[in-house]
Scaffold this motif. Sequence first.
Motif, mmCIF file in Angstrom:
data_model
loop_
_atom_site.group_PDB
_atom_site.id
_atom_site.type_symbol
_atom_site.label_atom_id
_atom_site.label_comp_id
_atom_site.label_asym_id
_atom_site.label_seq_id
_atom_site.Cartn_x
_atom_site.Cartn_y
_atom_site.Cartn_z
ATOM 1 N N SER A 53 0.870 -1.178 0.000
ATOM 2 C CA SER A 53 0.000 0.000 0.000
ATOM 3 C C SER A 53 0.905 1.226 0.000
ATOM 4 C CB SER A 53 -0.947 0.014 1.209
ATOM 5 O OG SER A 53 -0.234 0.204 2.402
ATOM 6 N N LEU A 54 0.300 2.383 -0.210
ATOM 7 C CA LEU A 54 1.034 3.643 -0.126
ATOM 8 C C LEU A 54 0.713 4.308 1.198
ATOM 9 C CD1 LEU A 54 0.722 5.390 -3.599
ATOM 10 C CD2 LEU A 54 2.634 4.082 -2.695
ATOM 11 N N ASP A 55 1.728 4.903 1.808
ATOM 12 C CA ASP A 55 1.508 5.657 3.037
ATOM 13 C C ASP A 55 1.165 7.101 2.666
ATOM 14 O OD1 ASP A 55 1.274 6.138 5.724
ATOM 15 O OD2 ASP A 55 3.378 5.776 6.200
ATOM 16 N N THR A 56 0.821 7.896 3.648
ATOM 17 C CA THR A 56 0.421 9.284 3.400
ATOM 18 C C THR A 56 1.548 10.124 2.819
ATOM 19 O OG1 THR A 56 0.945 9.811 5.693
ATOM 20 C CG2 THR A 56 -1.350 9.251 5.199
ATOM 21 N N THR A 59 13.625 0.700 4.459
ATOM 22 C CA THR A 59 13.969 0.590 5.876
ATOM 23 C C THR A 59 12.852 -0.124 6.625
ATOM 24 O OG1 THR A 59 13.043 2.784 6.309
ATOM 25 C CG2 THR A 59 15.427 2.658 5.972
ATOM 26 N N VAL A 60 13.240 -0.903 7.594
ATOM 27 C CA VAL A 60 12.266 -1.553 8.467
ATOM 28 C C VAL A 60 11.762 -0.522 9.463
ATOM 29 C CG1 VAL A 60 11.944 -3.331 10.237
ATOM 30 C CG2 VAL A 60 13.308 -3.829 8.202
ATOM 31 N N VAL A 61 10.461 -0.465 9.647
ATOM 32 C CA VAL A 61 9.857 0.452 10.616
ATOM 33 C C VAL A 61 10.112 -0.110 12.007
ATOM 34 C CG1 VAL A 61 7.692 1.437 11.455
ATOM 35 C CG2 VAL A 61 8.107 1.216 8.985
ATOM 36 N N THR A 62 10.823 0.660 12.839
ATOM 37 C CA THR A 62 11.164 0.199 14.192
ATOM 38 C C THR A 62 10.443 0.970 15.295
ATOM 39 O OG1 THR A 62 13.100 1.650 14.216
ATOM 40 C CG2 THR A 62 13.454 -0.634 13.480
ATOM 41 N N ASP A 63 9.905 2.133 14.965
ATOM 42 C CA ASP A 63 9.206 2.930 15.965
ATOM 43 C C ASP A 63 7.900 2.237 16.365
ATOM 44 O OD1 ASP A 63 8.669 5.446 17.469
ATOM 45 O OD2 ASP A 63 6.980 5.527 16.060
ATOM 46 N N PRO A 64 7.695 1.937 17.653
ATOM 47 C CA PRO A 64 6.484 1.223 18.085
ATOM 48 C C PRO A 64 5.180 1.948 17.725
ATOM 49 C CG PRO A 64 8.114 1.234 19.850
ATOM 50 C CD PRO A 64 8.625 2.158 18.781
ATOM 51 N N HIS A 116 4.636 1.536 14.032
ATOM 52 C CA HIS A 116 4.243 0.153 13.754
ATOM 53 C C HIS A 116 2.771 -0.054 14.093
ATOM 54 C CE1 HIS A 116 3.943 -4.217 14.121
ATOM 55 N NE2 HIS A 116 4.984 -4.265 13.296
ATOM 56 N N GLU A 117 2.349 0.492 15.212
ATOM 57 C CA GLU A 117 0.940 0.364 15.610
ATOM 58 C C GLU A 117 0.020 1.063 14.606
ATOM 59 O OE1 GLU A 117 -2.428 -0.800 17.368
ATOM 60 O OE2 GLU A 117 -0.408 -1.533 17.818
ATOM 61 N N ARG A 118 0.406 2.257 14.177
ATOM 62 C CA ARG A 118 -0.394 2.980 13.172
ATOM 63 C C ARG A 118 -0.508 2.161 11.886
ATOM 64 N NH1 ARG A 118 0.113 6.193 8.657
ATOM 65 N NH2 ARG A 118 2.383 6.054 8.627
ATOM 66 N N LEU A 119 0.617 1.629 11.436
ATOM 67 C CA LEU A 119 0.615 0.850 10.191
ATOM 68 C C LEU A 119 -0.137 -0.463 10.338
ATOM 69 C CD1 LEU A 119 4.224 1.546 8.913
ATOM 70 C CD2 LEU A 119 2.066 2.598 8.163
ATOM 71 N N SER A 120 -0.192 -0.994 11.558
ATOM 72 C CA SER A 120 -0.986 -2.205 11.790
ATOM 73 C C SER A 120 -2.458 -1.957 11.504
ATOM 74 C CB SER A 120 -0.813 -2.692 13.236
ATOM 75 O OG SER A 120 0.507 -3.112 13.457
ATOM 76 N N GLN A 121 -2.888 -0.705 11.694
ATOM 77 C CA GLN A 121 -4.280 -0.339 11.446
ATOM 78 C C GLN A 121 -4.521 0.138 10.006
ATOM 79 O OE1 GLN A 121 -6.445 -0.981 13.921
ATOM 80 N NE2 GLN A 121 -4.635 -1.712 14.991
ATOM 81 N N THR A 122 -3.542 0.839 9.438
ATOM 82 C CA THR A 122 -3.769 1.492 8.143
ATOM 83 C C THR A 122 -2.925 0.946 7.003
ATOM 84 O OG1 THR A 122 -2.075 3.172 8.561
ATOM 85 C CG2 THR A 122 -4.323 3.668 9.313
ATOM 86 N N GLY A 123 -1.897 0.174 7.324
ATOM 87 C CA GLY A 123 -0.965 -0.299 6.305
ATOM 88 C C GLY A 123 -1.492 -1.502 5.540
ATOM 89 N N VAL A 136 6.544 -7.280 10.313
ATOM 90 C CA VAL A 136 7.290 -6.028 10.268
ATOM 91 C C VAL A 136 6.811 -5.284 9.034
ATOM 92 C CG1 VAL A 136 9.334 -6.886 11.458
ATOM 93 C CG2 VAL A 136 9.223 -6.991 8.974
ATOM 94 N N PHE A 137 6.958 -3.982 9.102
ATOM 95 C CA PHE A 137 6.657 -3.147 7.950
ATOM 96 C C PHE A 137 7.960 -2.644 7.364
ATOM 97 C CE2 PHE A 137 2.833 -2.983 10.475
ATOM 98 C CZ PHE A 137 1.863 -3.214 9.512
ATOM 99 N N VAL A 138 8.037 -2.648 6.060
ATOM 100 C CA VAL A 138 9.178 -2.097 5.347
ATOM 101 C C VAL A 138 8.667 -0.896 4.565
ATOM 102 C CG1 VAL A 138 10.939 -2.493 3.595
ATOM 103 C CG2 VAL A 138 10.318 -4.327 5.181
#
Length: 140
Positions: A43-46, A93-98, A101-108, A119-121
């Motif tokens: 997906s694309l992020d903002t 880059t791997v997303v390491t900020d908790p 990561h939580e935001r992307l778990s909902q929207t990614g 993990v999110f890349v």
Amino acid sequence: MSPNDVFRALDRQECLRLLTKVPVGRVVYTRQALPAVLPINFSLDTDASVLLRTSPASDLVHAINGVVVAFEADDFDAATRSGWSVVVTGRATVVTDPAEHERLSQTGPTSWMPLRDTVFVRIESELVTGRELRGALSTQ
């Protein structure tokens, strides 16, 4: 119909708009000093970054974290000989900020593979190019 009528380069905004229309693309990277291509949903992020969701133990994560990769997605219709292709090039880059990561778990993106841990890349959209082909006529 001249070649200029059927082929055109796409600008960045149109490329990003088209990327939102398809669920699967291909990440292009180097594995053991050889080119590798892996189909993956995204997906694309903002901020227009390409987001991938995968297993933290995947070979992909270890191969691309911190390096420049290419990501390609497309859509073609063989019957009309038309379609488009977009390539995003940038550092992965791997997303390491908790919190991120939580935001992307909902929207990614969601993975089509069953994953326990994820993990999110993020692939920064440093260079975005695309082209469209509209109904090329056969020359045979």
